[in-house]
Scaffold this motif. Sequence first.
Motif, PDB file in Angstrom:
ATOM      1  N   ILE A   1     -57.215 -20.915 -58.074  1.00  0.00           N
ATOM      2  CA  ILE A   1     -56.637 -20.480 -56.895  1.00  0.00           C
ATOM      3  C   ILE A   1     -56.846 -21.780 -55.766  1.00  0.00           C
ATOM      4  O   ILE A   1     -55.960 -22.164 -55.033  1.00  0.00           O
ATOM      5  CB  ILE A   1     -56.721 -19.126 -56.157  1.00  0.00           C
TER       6      ILE A   1
ATOM      7  N   THR B   1     -50.577 -22.614 -63.966  1.00  0.00           N
ATOM      8  CA  THR B   1     -49.728 -21.420 -63.764  1.00  0.00           C
ATOM      9  C   THR B   1     -49.543 -20.616 -65.188  1.00  0.00           C
ATOM     10  O   THR B   1     -49.867 -19.565 -65.381  1.00  0.00           O
ATOM     11  CB  THR B   1     -48.464 -21.559 -63.226  1.00  0.00           C
TER      12      THR B   1
ATOM     13  N   SER C   1     -56.835 -10.970 -63.025  1.00  0.00           N
ATOM     14  CA  SER C   1     -56.790 -11.813 -61.791  1.00  0.00           C
ATOM     15  C   SER C   1     -57.123 -13.335 -62.084  1.00  0.00           C
ATOM     16  O   SER C   1     -58.002 -13.438 -62.770  1.00  0.00           O
ATOM     17  CB  SER C   1     -57.478 -11.258 -60.656  1.00  0.00           C
ATOM     18  N   ILE C   2     -56.630 -14.121 -61.164  1.00  0.00           N
ATOM     19  CA  ILE C   2     -57.030 -15.760 -61.459  1.00  0.00           C
ATOM     20  C   ILE C   2     -58.213 -15.793 -60.699  1.00  0.00           C
ATOM     21  O   ILE C   2     -58.593 -15.225 -59.891  1.00  0.00           O
ATOM     22  CB  ILE C   2     -56.052 -16.494 -60.696  1.00  0.00           C
TER      23      ILE C   2
ATOM     24  N   THR D   1     -50.090 -16.462 -62.579  1.00  0.00           N
ATOM     25  CA  THR D   1     -49.344 -16.755 -61.143  1.00  0.00           C
ATOM     26  C   THR D   1     -50.044 -16.324 -59.939  1.00  0.00           C
ATOM     27  O   THR D   1     -51.008 -15.367 -59.947  1.00  0.00           O
ATOM     28  CB  THR D   1     -47.917 -16.057 -61.094  1.00  0.00           C
ATOM     29  N   CYS D   2     -49.897 -17.204 -58.814  1.00  0.00           N
ATOM     30  CA  CYS D   2     -50.661 -16.985 -57.526  1.00  0.00           C
ATOM     31  C   CYS D   2     -49.323 -17.363 -56.583  1.00  0.00           C
ATOM     32  O   CYS D   2     -48.332 -17.815 -56.946  1.00  0.00           O
ATOM     33  CB  CYS D   2     -51.973 -17.696 -57.500  1.00  0.00           C
ATOM     34  N   LYS D   3     -49.872 -17.264 -55.393  1.00  0.00           N
ATOM     35  CA  LYS D   3     -48.887 -17.528 -54.092  1.00  0.00           C
ATOM     36  C   LYS D   3     -48.473 -19.017 -54.372  1.00  0.00           C
ATOM     37  O   LYS D   3     -47.149 -19.426 -54.333  1.00  0.00           O
ATOM     38  CB  LYS D   3     -49.613 -17.476 -52.906  1.00  0.00           C
TER      39      LYS D   3
ATOM     40  N   PHE E   1     -45.070 -11.908 -54.186  1.00  0.00           N
ATOM     41  CA  PHE E   1     -46.545 -12.252 -53.356  1.00  0.00           C
ATOM     42  C   PHE E   1     -46.444 -12.036 -51.937  1.00  0.00           C
ATOM     43  O   PHE E   1     -47.628 -12.339 -51.248  1.00  0.00           O
ATOM     44  CB  PHE E   1     -47.155 -13.664 -54.080  1.00  0.00           C
TER      45      PHE E   1
ATOM     46  N   THR F   1     -61.039 -17.731 -58.869  1.00  0.00           N
ATOM     47  CA  THR F   1     -61.045 -18.145 -57.403  1.00  0.00           C
ATOM     48  C   THR F   1     -60.834 -19.855 -57.466  1.00  0.00           C
ATOM     49  O   THR F   1     -60.477 -20.332 -56.740  1.00  0.00           O
ATOM     50  CB  THR F   1     -62.133 -17.478 -56.594  1.00  0.00           C
TER      51      THR F   1
END
Length: 253
Positions: free
Chosen positions: A7, A40, A1-2, A45-47, A83, A4
């Motif tokens: 993000i 990214t 996971s990325i 990737t994230c939202k 997402f 925080t």
Amino acid sequence: SIDTKIIAAMKFLQILLCATFYFGNQQYFPVLAIQMIRLTLRHGTCKESCVAIACLSFLLSGSGECKASNRIGHLAVLLLEKFKAEEYLPVINIVYINGVHSRTMRLELGMEEALDAYKKGMQVGDIEFAMFNAYLYLMMSFISGQSLVELEMELDVFGKRMVEYKQMTASNMVLVIHCVVSNLITTKDCLSLIASQNEERESMLAHAIEANSYSFICHIYIFGGIEAYIFGKYELAADISLKRQEVEKKMSR
């Protein structure tokens, strides 16, 4: 996971990116988009990645890379769905679906998607881009040949709503369309949007020129040219078109 922190950085950059799309300092738009793409690619990737990728699609489209632009824009839509990032639908609709995909999309479908994006934006609290989608819907309605009487009523409704929510940029853009529609309904003689003595419209153009708001100046010229052409003032329409082209040369994107 990325991480925080990454993000949080993506969220912050996304806010800045959207602020530069329609407003001032547009020269920072590609810088911010590329920075988000770099994050990214480096961290995953994230939202917010779907917004960055949609903006990359928009930039590629502006440089003539239409096929690559469409492929990358489609990826942005897939990430949006993956997402479940519906809060970014209003932005994606403006940047990719309107800015790129609309060139091959049926106008009726574009109107539906703009209206859906408006509703979603109001639902999630993205009032700013919700109202830009409302403007997009109204613009497409005009281009599609919707009944001018019906369109004028919708312009009234959305225009008042934009003022109510203090979205004056979108409100002014809608007001430009409203002026043209009103002239087409009530005027037999040519009252060009540019040559008109209407103080409100002249004031908008003067303010846009003073503020170097190139996007809004082009918007005024586009609809002024349409109005002049409809009324058979072809030389005036051609002159307005040349003025618009000169302004477009000054635009960052």
